[in-house]
Design a protein around this motif. Sequence first.
Motif, PDB file in Angstrom:
ATOM      1  N   THR A  11      -5.477   5.118   1.167  1.00  0.00           N
ATOM      2  CA  THR A  11      -4.838   5.499  -0.089  1.00  0.00           C
ATOM      3  C   THR A  11      -4.931   7.000  -0.358  1.00  0.00           C
ATOM      4  N   GLU A  12      -5.666   7.722   0.472  1.00  0.00           N
ATOM      5  CA  GLU A  12      -5.800   9.174   0.314  1.00  0.00           C
ATOM      6  C   GLU A  12      -4.938   9.954   1.295  1.00  0.00           C
ATOM      7  N   GLN A  13      -4.124   9.260   2.081  1.00  0.00           N
ATOM      8  CA  GLN A  13      -3.330   9.922   3.114  1.00  0.00           C
ATOM      9  C   GLN A  13      -2.051  10.525   2.548  1.00  0.00           C
ATOM     10  N   ALA A  14      -1.883  11.828   2.751  1.00  0.00           N
ATOM     11  CA  ALA A  14      -0.662  12.526   2.340  1.00  0.00           C
ATOM     12  C   ALA A  14       0.342  12.430   3.495  1.00  0.00           C
ATOM     13  N   VAL A  15       1.073  11.334   3.510  1.00  0.00           N
ATOM     14  CA  VAL A  15       2.067  11.048   4.539  1.00  0.00           C
ATOM     15  C   VAL A  15       3.358  10.627   3.848  1.00  0.00           C
ATOM     16  N   ASP A  16       4.419  10.510   4.632  1.00  0.00           N
ATOM     17  CA  ASP A  16       5.670  10.023   4.052  1.00  0.00           C
ATOM     18  C   ASP A  16       5.548   8.550   3.650  1.00  0.00           C
ATOM     19  N   ALA A  17       4.970   7.748   4.531  1.00  0.00           N
ATOM     20  CA  ALA A  17       4.866   6.311   4.254  1.00  0.00           C
ATOM     21  C   ALA A  17       3.495   5.770   4.632  1.00  0.00           C
ATOM     22  N   VAL A  18       2.937   4.984   3.738  1.00  0.00           N
ATOM     23  CA  VAL A  18       1.695   4.260   3.980  1.00  0.00           C
ATOM     24  C   VAL A  18       2.077   2.799   4.200  1.00  0.00           C
ATOM     25  N   VAL A  19       1.567   2.201   5.261  1.00  0.00           N
ATOM     26  CA  VAL A  19       1.823   0.784   5.521  1.00  0.00           C
ATOM     27  C   VAL A  19       0.760  -0.035   4.808  1.00  0.00           C
ATOM     28  N   ASN A  20       1.221  -1.036   4.082  1.00  0.00           N
ATOM     29  CA  ASN A  20       0.346  -1.944   3.354  1.00  0.00           C
ATOM     30  C   ASN A  20       0.241  -3.265   4.101  1.00  0.00           C
ATOM     31  N   ALA A  21      -0.968  -3.686   4.398  1.00  0.00           N
ATOM     32  CA  ALA A  21      -1.206  -5.018   4.958  1.00  0.00           C
ATOM     33  C   ALA A  21      -1.147  -5.992   3.785  1.00  0.00           C
ATOM     34  N   ALA A  22       0.065  -6.379   3.447  1.00  0.00           N
ATOM     35  CA  ALA A  22       0.338  -7.160   2.239  1.00  0.00           C
ATOM     36  C   ALA A  22       0.199  -8.654   2.491  1.00  0.00           C
ATOM     37  N   ASN A  23       0.159  -9.408   1.391  1.00  0.00           N
ATOM     38  CA  ASN A  23       0.333 -10.854   1.526  1.00  0.00           C
ATOM     39  C   ASN A  23       1.793 -11.144   1.200  1.00  0.00           C
ATOM     40  N   SER A  24       2.256 -12.319   1.535  1.00  0.00           N
ATOM     41  CA  SER A  24       3.689 -12.613   1.407  1.00  0.00           C
ATOM     42  C   SER A  24       4.202 -12.560  -0.026  1.00  0.00           C
ATOM     43  N   SER A  25       3.325 -12.708  -0.999  1.00  0.00           N
ATOM     44  CA  SER A  25       3.760 -12.674  -2.397  1.00  0.00           C
ATOM     45  C   SER A  25       4.160 -11.272  -2.844  1.00  0.00           C
ATOM     46  N   LEU A  26       3.666 -10.246  -2.140  1.00  0.00           N
ATOM     47  CA  LEU A  26       3.891  -8.840  -2.488  1.00  0.00           C
ATOM     48  C   LEU A  26       3.280  -8.452  -3.837  1.00  0.00           C
ATOM     49  N   MET A  27       2.407  -9.273  -4.365  1.00  0.00           N
ATOM     50  CA  MET A  27       1.870  -9.038  -5.701  1.00  0.00           C
ATOM     51  C   MET A  27       0.466  -8.446  -5.705  1.00  0.00           C
ATOM     52  N   GLY A  28       0.041  -7.906  -4.589  1.00  0.00           N
ATOM     53  CA  GLY A  28      -1.303  -7.345  -4.514  1.00  0.00           C
ATOM     54  C   GLY A  28      -2.297  -8.402  -4.093  1.00  0.00           C
ATOM     55  N   PRO A  74      -0.565   9.651  -2.673  1.00  0.00           N
ATOM     56  CA  PRO A  74      -0.053  10.926  -2.172  1.00  0.00           C
ATOM     57  C   PRO A  74       0.952  10.746  -1.026  1.00  0.00           C
ATOM     58  N   ALA A  75       1.669   9.657  -1.040  1.00  0.00           N
ATOM     59  CA  ALA A  75       2.712   9.340  -0.062  1.00  0.00           C
ATOM     60  C   ALA A  75       4.020   9.182  -0.836  1.00  0.00           C
ATOM     61  N   ARG A  76       5.119   9.120  -0.115  1.00  0.00           N
ATOM     62  CA  ARG A  76       6.418   8.931  -0.777  1.00  0.00           C
ATOM     63  C   ARG A  76       6.751   7.451  -0.944  1.00  0.00           C
ATOM     64  N   TRP A  77       6.381   6.648   0.072  1.00  0.00           N
ATOM     65  CA  TRP A  77       6.719   5.228   0.056  1.00  0.00           C
ATOM     66  C   TRP A  77       5.535   4.394   0.540  1.00  0.00           C
ATOM     67  N   VAL A  78       5.581   3.119   0.171  1.00  0.00           N
ATOM     68  CA  VAL A  78       4.700   2.114   0.762  1.00  0.00           C
ATOM     69  C   VAL A  78       5.594   1.154   1.529  1.00  0.00           C
ATOM     70  N   VAL A  79       5.253   0.925   2.775  1.00  0.00           N
ATOM     71  CA  VAL A  79       5.950  -0.076   3.591  1.00  0.00           C
ATOM     72  C   VAL A  79       5.037  -1.282   3.648  1.00  0.00           C
ATOM     73  N   HIS A  80       5.468  -2.373   3.029  1.00  0.00           N
ATOM     74  CA  HIS A  80       4.676  -3.600   2.972  1.00  0.00           C
ATOM     75  C   HIS A  80       5.019  -4.460   4.180  1.00  0.00           C
ATOM     76  N   THR A  81       4.006  -4.957   4.863  1.00  0.00           N
ATOM     77  CA  THR A  81       4.224  -5.873   5.976  1.00  0.00           C
ATOM     78  C   THR A  81       3.183  -6.980   5.893  1.00  0.00           C
ATOM     79  N   VAL A  82       3.576  -8.164   6.285  1.00  0.00           N
ATOM     80  CA  VAL A  82       2.688  -9.323   6.214  1.00  0.00           C
ATOM     81  C   VAL A  82       2.226  -9.671   7.621  1.00  0.00           C
ATOM     82  N   GLY A  83       0.946  -9.469   7.869  1.00  0.00           N
ATOM     83  CA  GLY A  83       0.379  -9.793   9.168  1.00  0.00           C
ATOM     84  C   GLY A  83       0.118 -11.283   9.298  1.00  0.00           C
ATOM     85  N   PRO A  84       0.017 -11.738  10.540  1.00  0.00           N
ATOM     86  CA  PRO A  84      -0.296 -13.146  10.778  1.00  0.00           C
ATOM     87  C   PRO A  84      -1.787 -13.428  10.604  1.00  0.00           C
ATOM     88  N   VAL A  85      -2.089 -14.656  10.237  1.00  0.00           N
ATOM     89  CA  VAL A  85      -3.468 -15.133  10.220  1.00  0.00           C
ATOM     90  C   VAL A  85      -3.838 -15.454  11.667  1.00  0.00           C
TER      91      VAL A  85
END
Length: 171
Positions: A11-28, A74-85
């Motif tokens: 969450t401290e990375q100053a990049v264009d996009a941070v990838v989020n290891a999200a759950n499928s609900s996308l609700m945090g 400090p990024a422009r976007w979050v790219v949410h992706t759902v990893g497999p169990v």
Amino acid sequence: MEITLIQGDITEQAVDAVVNAANSSLMGGGGVDGAIHRRGGPAILEECRALRASRYADGLPTGQAVATTAGRLPARWVVHTVGPVYARSEDRSPLLASCHVESLKVADTLGAATVAFPAISTGVYGWPMDDAARIALTTVRQASTSVTEVRFVLYDAEAYAAFTRARDALG
């Protein structure tokens, strides 16, 4: 493409996009997902709710990716992706690889040059760190993308060591 390994807080990375290891609900949730939502603030959740109301009524499928604002990160976007169990009885490694490929495709559509990835599926989803590192690094190295820098931001020394071993083994 330059690939770097960093031990730290994604969450401290100053990049264009941070990838989020999200759950499928996308609700945090917990782990990286919760940290990104907390630090990024309500704008991320707002866009996730809109995505659920429109394109992903049943949730984001495993291995796919979608972008939102980064809110206060400090990024422009979050790219949410759902990893497999992780499952010993079934090879789900193509889904884990897909998380990386699809995230880079989304980054390309955004025009992102720098992308920070966490160790997807290695938390509560139980993927063994060494195997996840090998899959992530191999997949990103082979990806066709306009992204010029990928940072794997590893939260602790164990994850950093696993990614370092995988990088060294891959040459």
